[in-house]
Structures are given as structure tokens and as C-alpha cells.
Write a protein that holds these residues in place. Structure first.
Motif, PDB file in Angstrom:
ATOM      1  N   VAL A  10       0.808  -1.238   0.000  1.00 19.82           N
ATOM      2  CA  VAL A  10       0.000   0.000   0.000  1.00 19.82           C
ATOM      3  C   VAL A  10       0.837   1.283   0.000  1.00 19.82           C
ATOM      4  O   VAL A  10       0.494   2.244  -0.681  1.00 19.82           O
ATOM      5  N   GLY A  14       0.058   1.525  -3.618  1.00 17.31           N
ATOM      6  CA  GLY A  14      -1.169   2.191  -3.173  1.00 17.31           C
ATOM      7  C   GLY A  14      -1.025   3.708  -3.196  1.00 17.31           C
ATOM      8  O   GLY A  14      -1.852   4.413  -3.783  1.00 17.31           O
ATOM      9  N   SER A 229      -2.845  -4.722  -1.468  1.00 16.11           N
ATOM     10  CA  SER A 229      -2.730  -3.349  -0.974  1.00 16.11           C
ATOM     11  C   SER A 229      -3.870  -3.075   0.004  1.00 16.11           C
ATOM     12  O   SER A 229      -5.039  -3.355  -0.299  1.00 16.11           O
ATOM     13  N   GLY A 231      -6.844  -1.745   1.865  1.00 12.94           N
ATOM     14  CA  GLY A 231      -7.981  -0.959   1.379  1.00 12.94           C
ATOM     15  C   GLY A 231      -8.236  -1.093  -0.109  1.00 12.94           C
ATOM     16  O   GLY A 231      -9.204  -0.551  -0.629  1.00 12.94           O
ATOM     17  N   GLY A 232      -7.344  -1.790  -0.829  1.00 13.11           N
ATOM     18  CA  GLY A 232      -7.494  -1.882  -2.285  1.00 13.11           C
ATOM     19  C   GLY A 232      -7.047  -0.625  -3.004  1.00 13.11           C
ATOM     20  O   GLY A 232      -7.436  -0.365  -4.152  1.00 13.11           O
ATOM     21  N   GLY A 244      -7.198   0.152  -8.294  1.00  5.71           N
ATOM     22  CA  GLY A 244      -6.526  -0.462  -7.165  1.00  5.71           C
ATOM     23  C   GLY A 244      -6.029  -1.888  -7.317  1.00  5.71           C
ATOM     24  O   GLY A 244      -6.546  -2.689  -8.090  1.00  5.71           O
ATOM     25  N   CYS A 247      -7.415  -5.952  -2.710  1.00  6.26           N
ATOM     26  CA  CYS A 247      -7.437  -5.441  -1.343  1.00  6.26           C
ATOM     27  C   CYS A 247      -6.875  -6.515  -0.409  1.00  6.26           C
ATOM     28  O   CYS A 247      -7.405  -7.634  -0.357  1.00  6.26           O
ATOM     29  N   ASP A 250      -9.331  -8.078   2.158  1.00  8.12           N
ATOM     30  CA  ASP A 250     -10.383  -8.889   1.523  1.00  8.12           C
ATOM     31  C   ASP A 250      -9.804 -10.226   1.049  1.00  8.12           C
ATOM     32  O   ASP A 250     -10.427 -11.287   1.216  1.00  8.12           O
ATOM     33  N   ALA A 273      -6.888  -0.997   8.316  1.00  5.68           N
ATOM     34  CA  ALA A 273      -7.685  -0.678   7.126  1.00  5.68           C
ATOM     35  C   ALA A 273      -8.751   0.374   7.449  1.00  5.68           C
ATOM     36  O   ALA A 273      -9.037   1.255   6.641  1.00  5.68           O
ATOM     37  N   GLY A 286     -11.930  -1.388  -0.335  1.00  6.60           N
ATOM     38  CA  GLY A 286     -12.016  -2.634   0.448  1.00  6.60           C
ATOM     39  C   GLY A 286     -13.395  -2.854   1.053  1.00  6.60           C
ATOM     40  O   GLY A 286     -14.052  -1.898   1.490  1.00  6.60           O
TER      41      GLY A 286
END
Ligand code: COA
Ligand code: ZN
Length: 323
Positions: A10, A14, A229, A231-232, A244, A247, A250, A273, A286
Motif C-alpha cells: 500500500v 497504493g 494493498s 484498502g485496495g 486499485g 485489497c 479482503d 484498514a 475494500g
């Protein structure tokens, strides 16, 4: 239970696409938090030209200030010899060198033809030899947003050229989310056959909603290393429409639900997150951080107990009826 190894990107992939500069203190604090979550690697930043990626112009300071958690490898993206020198000076645990398998994307992203990138990266690998391991990230390995298909043989050919130079690992990147699970399964099979001795990592973007399906296809083929990453967040500034990465939380939630050992403390990761929107100043894609884990149950509404009583078969007790 098969052990998987998760890498967090991220603060590199990210953040490089975020419009507003993220303060150095916030980057350091987030990396320190992620270091405690159980990742195999954290990609801290990139040693690229500050003009090309202004968000990561504080790379030297960030890596200098983070707390190194034992057992976590702190890796950095490196596009050229200058970047490698900076990364080694900063005592990065790994150099992640990058080039595209597509000529057009390489020209757009790295401002040079692939052969010139390869020559520069060969020099980097020579400098790093015996001092720090090198991983090669091959961008656009599942398709280029400008050229279209990238043939599987082309990806294998570039992989083989780097394998000959003695790199430790190969990350195969779906930079702009063009991969589908059938293609992923085929390439993963070929990669494992050709490069059995290398650390093989898959790097997916969820640009077209196929990210987790692709992770599943890869894991079912026996791949054990994935980038994700928080949070996506993510995207490549030189790829039109890129969005993105998969996540992390996820993907980890899915893999843990299926019984894989990811090594990651999901509850802790979800806390991080949930703080991410406050760092970047906007909502993030995410989903598990918003919905909670599928094992986080909710109390039934009061009406449910009343309905149970109402529908209890004659002669049964409340306890029996609710079983
Ligand atoms: N670190 C710091 N500065 C660097 C650098 C590095 N690794 N590489 C180049 N520079 C500086 C040079 O010193 C030069 O600065 P100056 O103009 O003040 O003298 C300037 O950047 C241009 O250098 P040049 O060698 O001509 O490179 P370029 O302009 O052709 O850019 C890259 C090549 C690869 C350095 C640049 O395109 C880049 O960093 N791209 C980022 C790619 C990326 O990270 N994409 C997203 C991830 S896939
Ligand atoms: Zn990426």
C-alpha cells in the motif's frame, strides 16, 4: 493447512496514485503498524525519480525511520542503478527491480525501450550480487492497456533472462487488471514448471473486478505468494484507467475462510484498514473493513424472538424451538 506468504504494497503501489501528498509521519506510522500484522514482506516505497513519482520523494527518510520488525522483509521498488544505490544505502532487505513485458508500457512508465531497461537492471543485479537479494517485477504480464495481449511466451522469455542472472524471485504483475482466471491458471502452471527454483509472486489489480477470482486461480495452481494493498488502494500512473490492487484484507479474509494459513493477524489488519480513509482523505474500495468478517455475527432483531415464540410448536419449550 497450506502456508501462504502475503506482501503489503500500500505505501508504494497504493500511495503512488494518490493525488494529495501523504505526510512522511503518516507513511512511517502505517508501515510500523503493518509490520506487526504478520506479512512476509512490506514494500516500503520506491527509489524512483522524485519528478516521476512525487508522492514517494521522501523514500530515503521513510525507510530510515521505520521500525524493522524481525522476520518481515522490507523491500523497495527500484527502476535503475541510481535507485539501487539509494536502496542499498538505506539498507533495504530486497531490491524489487521493475520493467514491463510490453514495449509501449515500458516506454510510458520507464521512458526507455525494454532492452535498455534490461541492461540497466542487469547492472543493478550485478551491484546487488552477494549483498542483497533481487526480485524482478514484470509489469503488464497479462496484457497491456495500449498494446493488448502480451503472449505467455513473452513473459516466460523475460523471466528466463532474469533467472539466468541469478535473481531470487519473480513477481508477475497484472498492472491494469486485464487477467482472467483461465489465463492466470495457464501462466501459473507454466511459471512453476519453468522457474521451480524461484520465489514466484502474483500481483493482481482489481480494475475489472476479477482480482480475487485470479488469486483463487493462482492459489489452486499452487502459487503461495501474493501482493495486496490495504484498502485496495493503488494503480499505475502510466496506465490509463488503472485502479486499485487487490485489497489485502479482503484477499486474506477469503483465504483464511478457505482454511489457508496466511500468517496475517486479520483483526489487527482490519484496524489498520479502518484508519486508512483518514490517512488518504477519501473512502477506499475494500469491503471487509466495512462489512466485518463473515464470522462477526450480528444480534438478531428483537422481533425475531417474538416470532420464534409465536411459531413455537405446541408443547415445545423456548429452548427447543430456537435450536
Ligand atoms: N532516484 C532519484 N532520482 C533519479 C533516479 C532515481 N532512481 N533516476 C533518475 N533520477 C533523476 C535524475 O537524476 C535526473 O534528475 P535531474 O533532471 O535533476 O538531473 C532525472 O531523474 C531524470 O533522469 P533520467 O536518467 O534522464 O531518467 P528519466 O527521466 O528517463 O526517467 C526513470 C527514468 C525510470 C528514473 C523514471 O521514469 C522513473 O522514476 N519512473 C518511475 C516509474 C515508476 O515507479 N512507475 C510506477 C511503478 S511500476
Ligand atoms: Zn501494481
Amino acid at each position: 493447512m497450506r502456508r501462504l506468504h502475503l506482501n503489503e504494497v500500500v505505501t508504494r503501489d497504493g500511495f503512488q496514485n494518490e493525488p494529495a501528498f501523504i505526510p512522511t509521519d503518516a507513511k512511517v506510522a502505517l508501515i510500523d503498524e503493518l509490520g506487526d500484522c504478520g506479512y512476509a514482506k512490506v514494500e516500503v516505497t520506491s527509489f524512483t525519480s522524485p519528478r516521476a513519482i512525487p508522492m514517494l520523494r521522501d523514500a530515503d527518510e521513510v525507510i530510515g525511520r521505520i521500525r524493522r520488525v524481525p522476520g518481515v522483509e522490507y523491500t523497495v521498488l527500484v527502476p535503475n542503478v541510481r535507485g539501487a544505490e539509494r536502496a542499498m544505502e538505506a539498507r533495504a532487505d530486497e531490491l524489487n527491480v521493475v520493467m514491463s513485458t510490453s514495449e509501449t508500457h515500458n516506454l510510458a512508465n520507464l521512458r526507455m525501450p525494454r532492452e535498455k531497461s534490461f541492461a540497466a537492471l542487469r547492472e543493478v543485479i550485478g551491484i546487488a550480487q552477494g549483498q542483497v537479494p533481487v526480485n524482478v517485477s514484470l509489469s503488464t504480464s497479462f496484457g497491456c492497456p495500449m498494446e493488448g495481449d502480451v503472449p505467455q511466451d513473452e513473459v516466460l522469455r523475460w523471466g528466463a533472462r532474469f533467472a539466468e542472472l541469478g535473481v531470487r524471485g519473480l513477481t508477475v504483475c497484472d498492472t491494469t487488471g486485464m487477467a482472467h482466471p483461465g489465463q492466470v491458471a495457464r501462466l501459473c502452471e507454466a511459471l512453476q514448471h519453468r522457474f521451480a527454483g524461484l520465489q514466484l509472486t502474483l500481483h493482481f489489480h482489481n480494475t475489472r473486478g476479477m482480482g480475487l477470482a485470479n488469486v483463487l486461480a493462482a492459489v489452486q495452481q499452487g502459487i503461495t505468494r501474493f501482493d495486496g494493498s490495504l484498502g485496495g488502494l493503488g494503480g499505475c500512473p502510466y496506465a490509463p484507467g488503472a485502479s486499485g490492487n487487490i485489497c489485502s484484507e479482503d484477499a486474506i479474509h477469503m483465504l483464511q475462510a478457505m482454511g489457508y494459513d496466511t500468517g496475517v493477524d486479520l483483526a489487527r489488519l482490519l484496524d489498520a484498514a479502518r484508519r486508512l480513509p483518514g490517512i488518504v482523505g477519501h473512502e477506499v474500495p475494500g469491503q471487509v473493513a466495512k462489512a466485518g468478517r463473515c464470522t462477526d455475527l450480528h444480534p438478531a432483531p428483537a422481533a425475531v424472538a417474538e416470532l420464534r415464540d409465536l411459531h413455537r410448536p405446541a408443547g415445545s419449550t423456548a429452548g427447543e424451538a430456537s435450536r
